[in-house]
Design a protein around this motif. Structure first.
Motif, PDB file in Angstrom:
ATOM      1  N   VAL A 126      47.836  98.256  81.699  1.00 34.19           N
ATOM      2  CA  VAL A 126      46.548  97.621  82.004  1.00 34.19           C
ATOM      3  C   VAL A 126      46.299  96.436  81.080  1.00 34.19           C
ATOM      4  N   LEU A 127      46.619  96.598  79.788  1.00 31.35           N
ATOM      5  CA  LEU A 127      46.399  95.509  78.838  1.00 31.35           C
ATOM      6  C   LEU A 127      47.219  94.273  79.215  1.00 31.35           C
ATOM      7  N   SER A 128      48.508  94.464  79.482  1.00 32.47           N
ATOM      8  CA  SER A 128      49.353  93.322  79.827  1.00 32.47           C
ATOM      9  C   SER A 128      48.953  92.732  81.170  1.00 32.47           C
ATOM     10  N   GLY A 129      48.541  93.590  82.113  1.00 29.55           N
ATOM     11  CA  GLY A 129      48.066  93.077  83.396  1.00 29.55           C
ATOM     12  C   GLY A 129      46.811  92.250  83.243  1.00 29.55           C
ATOM     13  N   ALA A 130      45.891  92.713  82.395  1.00 33.62           N
ATOM     14  CA  ALA A 130      44.642  91.975  82.159  1.00 33.62           C
ATOM     15  C   ALA A 130      44.919  90.620  81.511  1.00 33.62           C
ATOM     16  N   VAL A 131      45.884  90.592  80.581  1.00 37.05           N
ATOM     17  CA  VAL A 131      46.226  89.336  79.905  1.00 37.05           C
ATOM     18  C   VAL A 131      46.807  88.329  80.897  1.00 37.05           C
ATOM     19  N   VAL A 132      47.761  88.774  81.711  1.00 33.95           N
ATOM     20  CA  VAL A 132      48.395  87.873  82.675  1.00 33.95           C
ATOM     21  C   VAL A 132      47.390  87.399  83.722  1.00 33.95           C
ATOM     22  N   LEU A 133      46.608  88.310  84.260  1.00 39.08           N
ATOM     23  CA  LEU A 133      45.605  87.921  85.262  1.00 39.08           C
ATOM     24  C   LEU A 133      44.557  87.002  84.656  1.00 39.08           C
ATOM     25  N   GLY A 134      44.174  87.279  83.402  1.00 38.50           N
ATOM     26  CA  GLY A 134      43.211  86.409  82.727  1.00 38.50           C
ATOM     27  C   GLY A 134      43.753  85.004  82.546  1.00 38.50           C
ATOM     28  N   MET A 135      45.043  84.888  82.224  1.00 40.43           N
ATOM     29  CA  MET A 135      45.671  83.569  82.081  1.00 40.43           C
ATOM     30  C   MET A 135      45.687  82.833  83.420  1.00 40.43           C
ATOM     31  N   ILE A 136      45.983  83.560  84.486  1.00 39.75           N
ATOM     32  CA  ILE A 136      45.998  82.933  85.813  1.00 39.75           C
ATOM     33  C   ILE A 136      44.607  82.443  86.194  1.00 39.75           C
ATOM     34  N   MET A 137      43.593  83.257  85.915  1.00 42.23           N
ATOM     35  CA  MET A 137      42.225  82.863  86.235  1.00 42.23           C
ATOM     36  C   MET A 137      41.782  81.680  85.380  1.00 42.23           C
ATOM     37  N   THR A 138      42.228  81.620  84.142  1.00 39.90           N
ATOM     38  CA  THR A 138      41.885  80.488  83.271  1.00 39.90           C
ATOM     39  C   THR A 138      42.456  79.187  83.833  1.00 39.90           C
ATOM     40  N   ILE A 139      43.693  79.249  84.310  1.00 43.39           N
ATOM     41  CA  ILE A 139      44.330  78.072  84.896  1.00 43.39           C
ATOM     42  C   ILE A 139      43.682  77.703  86.229  1.00 43.39           C
ATOM     43  N   ARG A 140      43.426  78.714  87.035  1.00 45.08           N
ATOM     44  CA  ARG A 140      42.858  78.468  88.364  1.00 45.08           C
ATOM     45  C   ARG A 140      41.398  78.085  88.329  1.00 45.08           C
ATOM     46  N   GLY A 141      40.674  78.679  87.376  1.00 47.24           N
ATOM     47  CA  GLY A 141      39.237  78.460  87.289  1.00 47.24           C
ATOM     48  C   GLY A 141      38.483  79.475  88.127  1.00 47.24           C
ATOM     49  N   LEU A 190      59.021  97.997  79.017  1.00 48.25           N
ATOM     50  CA  LEU A 190      58.900  98.418  80.413  1.00 48.25           C
ATOM     51  C   LEU A 190      57.440  98.422  80.858  1.00 48.25           C
ATOM     52  N   ALA A 191      56.542  98.874  79.983  1.00 48.24           N
ATOM     53  CA  ALA A 191      55.117  98.888  80.311  1.00 48.24           C
ATOM     54  C   ALA A 191      54.577  97.473  80.490  1.00 48.24           C
ATOM     55  N   ILE A 192      54.989  96.564  79.606  1.00 50.23           N
ATOM     56  CA  ILE A 192      54.557  95.168  79.710  1.00 50.23           C
ATOM     57  C   ILE A 192      55.106  94.523  80.978  1.00 50.23           C
ATOM     58  N   LEU A 193      56.363  94.831  81.302  1.00 49.74           N
ATOM     59  CA  LEU A 193      56.962  94.312  82.531  1.00 49.74           C
ATOM     60  C   LEU A 193      56.221  94.831  83.754  1.00 49.74           C
ATOM     61  N   CYS A 194      55.882  96.118  83.736  1.00 46.80           N
ATOM     62  CA  CYS A 194      55.170  96.732  84.852  1.00 46.80           C
ATOM     63  C   CYS A 194      53.754  96.165  84.989  1.00 46.80           C
ATOM     64  N   GLY A 195      53.071  95.984  83.851  1.00 50.91           N
ATOM     65  CA  GLY A 195      51.693  95.500  83.898  1.00 50.91           C
ATOM     66  C   GLY A 195      51.589  94.010  84.129  1.00 50.91           C
ATOM     67  N   GLY A 196      52.369  93.239  83.366  1.00 47.48           N
ATOM     68  CA  GLY A 196      52.232  91.792  83.433  1.00 47.48           C
ATOM     69  C   GLY A 196      52.914  91.157  84.624  1.00 47.48           C
ATOM     70  N   VAL A 197      54.102  91.679  84.988  1.00 50.78           N
ATOM     71  CA  VAL A 197      54.890  91.037  86.038  1.00 50.78           C
ATOM     72  C   VAL A 197      54.705  91.718  87.394  1.00 50.78           C
ATOM     73  N   PHE A 255      51.816 104.224  78.156  1.00 49.15           N
ATOM     74  CA  PHE A 255      52.320 103.361  79.219  1.00 49.15           C
ATOM     75  C   PHE A 255      51.167 102.804  80.050  1.00 49.15           C
ATOM     76  N   ALA A 256      50.234 103.688  80.452  1.00 43.34           N
ATOM     77  CA  ALA A 256      49.098 103.249  81.265  1.00 43.34           C
ATOM     78  C   ALA A 256      48.247 102.228  80.519  1.00 43.34           C
ATOM     79  N   LEU A 257      47.984 102.495  79.234  1.00 39.83           N
ATOM     80  CA  LEU A 257      47.169 101.566  78.439  1.00 39.83           C
ATOM     81  C   LEU A 257      47.855 100.209  78.300  1.00 39.83           C
ATOM     82  N   MET A 258      49.147 100.206  78.014  1.00 40.05           N
ATOM     83  CA  MET A 258      49.866  98.941  77.851  1.00 40.05           C
ATOM     84  C   MET A 258      50.007  98.222  79.183  1.00 40.05           C
TER      85      MET A 258
END
Length: 282
Positions: free
Chosen positions: A40-55, A202-209, A35-38
């Motif tokens: 962090v992974l999903s959180g990193a992906v979502v945050l990375g996408m936001i940073m890519t859009i924002r610059g 649930l892990a992806i929802l917790c990390g990404g959203v 759960f912890a690994l997933m």
């Protein structure tokens, strides 16, 4: 009105982290390590996408990234492991109390003399935290689970303190999520034992959203809030988690836990509003 709604949504997202984690690991849908690994992974992906859009640049090789990644890993691991035995609301209360008391202590040891109001508030909050950890009749804190959540709270306190000087907190959070993943993988990957489709969801929802988008939303509304308001409004997170755990997971709120919650929230409210009271008097 929009600021109020966005701020409320952010607090609900933060409280949902506890409810989702408790549901996933206590329900047997996924082990805490996976759960912890997933998350962090999903959180990193979502945050990375936001940073890519924002610059903007992440500066992954900064020296303070080591502290940020390791303290975030401590929080993530402790948080997931704690919810094998702790109720969602109680875990959120312990986490919140440990973080705030640790930051008060750090401020005092760093030469920032606390006011009488801050000392009183911190003492009340610490008394409430001890009640929350009480193992006797009426107490709900499992000693092992409480220990993991205390570790998570200390990790988050270090993470928060180390990131205070960051000129771009969203970029720093994104970088720390990315660097936290290999740290967690080294520590936890051998402990991963079971996953299900629901557990992964649930892990992806917790990390990404509720984590990734939650942090991004918080850093959007934070500059528009007064410092004292931002500090006080976060007091709602343990209360929302307690209500969410009771309504969604059928958890029981004992009188002892209710009293502990009142003391922790009241004590921290007294302490964090100390500066605004002083400012009004000058």
């Amino acid at each position: 009105m929009w600021l109020f709604l966005l701020t409320a949504l952010t607090m609900i997202a933060f409280a949902a982290n506890s409810v989702l984690t408790r549901l996933a690991v206590d329900g047997g849908f996924i082990d805490p390590s996976s759960f912890a690994l997933m998350r962090v992974l999903s959180g990193a992906v979502v945050l990375g996408m936001i940073m890519t859009i924002r610059g903007g640049s992440l500066h992954l090789l900064q020296r303070n990234r080591v502290v940020g990644a390791c303290s975030l890993a401590t929080y993530m691991a402790g948080f997931s492991l704690a919810y094998l035995t702790l109720d969602a609301g109680l875990g959120a209360l312990i986490l919140f109390g440990v973080v705030q008391v640790s930051m008060f202590a750090h401020g005092a040891m760093s030469g920032s003399s606390p006011t009488h109001r801050q000392v009183v508030g911190a003492s009340i909050a610490f008394a409430g935290l001890l009640l929350a950890l009480w193992p006797g009749p009426g107490g709900q804190a499992n000693i092992v689970g409480a220990g993991f959540m205390i570790a998570a709270g200390l990790g988050w306190a270090v993470y928060t303190i180390s990131g205070r000087a960051s000129p771009d907190p969203l970029a720093a959070t994104t970088a720390n999520f990315i660097l936290c993943l290999p740290v967690l993988a080294v520590v936890l990957v051998g402990l991963a034992s079971r996953t299900t489709a629901l557990g992964l969801a649930l892990a992806i929802l917790c990390g990404g959203v509720t984590s990734g988008l939650g942090y991004a939303l918080w850093y959007t509304v934070l500059p528009r809030l007064q410092q004292s308001v931002a500090a006080v409004i976060q007091l709602s997170v343990p209360i929302i988690a307690l209500i969410g755990g009771a309504v969604l997971l059928g958890e029981t709120i004992t009188p002892l836990v209710a009293l502990a919650t009142l003391l922790v929230i009241s004590g921290i409210a007294i302490a964090v509003t100390s500066r605004s009271v002083q400012a009004d008097r000058t």
